[in-house]
Design a protein around this motif. Structure first.
Motif, PDB file in Angstrom:
ATOM      1  N   ALA A  94       0.835  -1.211   0.000  1.00 26.87           N
ATOM      2  CA  ALA A  94       0.000   0.000   0.000  1.00 26.87           C
ATOM      3  C   ALA A  94       0.863   1.251   0.000  1.00 26.87           C
ATOM      4  N   ASP A 116      -6.261   5.160  -3.825  1.00 25.49           N
ATOM      5  CA  ASP A 116      -5.342   4.681  -2.792  1.00 25.49           C
ATOM      6  C   ASP A 116      -4.003   4.240  -3.376  1.00 25.49           C
ATOM      7  N   LYS A 117      -3.755   4.559  -4.649  1.00 28.37           N
ATOM      8  CA  LYS A 117      -2.524   4.191  -5.340  1.00 28.37           C
ATOM      9  C   LYS A 117      -1.769   5.468  -5.744  1.00 28.37           C
ATOM     10  N   THR A 137       1.488   0.688  -6.455  1.00 28.61           N
ATOM     11  CA  THR A 137       1.258   0.510  -5.031  1.00 28.61           C
ATOM     12  C   THR A 137       2.644   0.467  -4.407  1.00 28.61           C
TER      13      THR A 137
END
Length: 123
Positions: free
Chosen positions: A15, A44-45, A69
């Motif tokens: 992540a 979220d990347k 990621t």
């Protein structure tokens, strides 16, 4: 090796961390002078998107991107995976940056084939 062109990638399994992503956010000129890439959060990347290509004859286009990621590693490096939706390929990637210079090392085939690319912060 043109499929590694954006990021050698140049193009990640962990992540993204906000702190790690901020060290590479911005626009970068590839060492050969043929590409400018904008690195920014995308959901979220982290995405690296071509914003300028000098010579598109090798298949690179404005708008091509890697979806990454990333996670911080020791020594200030970021590592993880990158996915190139245009070519449907995934890469392992390691990124080092001091804010003005960046190096990306992208690998495929269990890290048997790798390419390292240098970048300079674009102004």
């Amino acid at each position: 090796m043109r499929y590694l062109s954006l990021f050698a990638a140049s193009g990640l399994i962990l992540a993204a961390s906000a702190a790690g992503a901020n060290t590479i956010d911005g626009t970068w000129m590839r060492g050969d002078g043929n590409a400018r890439v904008r690195i920014a959060p995308c959901g979220d990347k982290v995405c690296a998107t071509n914003v300028w290509i000098g010579d598109p004859s090798n298949g690179e286009e404005v708008g091509d991107r890697l979806i990454m990621t990333l996670a911080p590693e020791t020594g200030g490096r970021l590592a993880g995976t990158a996915f190139d939706p245009k070519r449907q390929r995934s890469y392992n990637i390691i990124i080092t940056s001091n804010g003005q210079q960046m190096s990306t090392k992208g690998c495929i085939l269990g890290r048997l084939l790798c390419r390292e690319v240098t970048w300079t912060a674009a102004r």
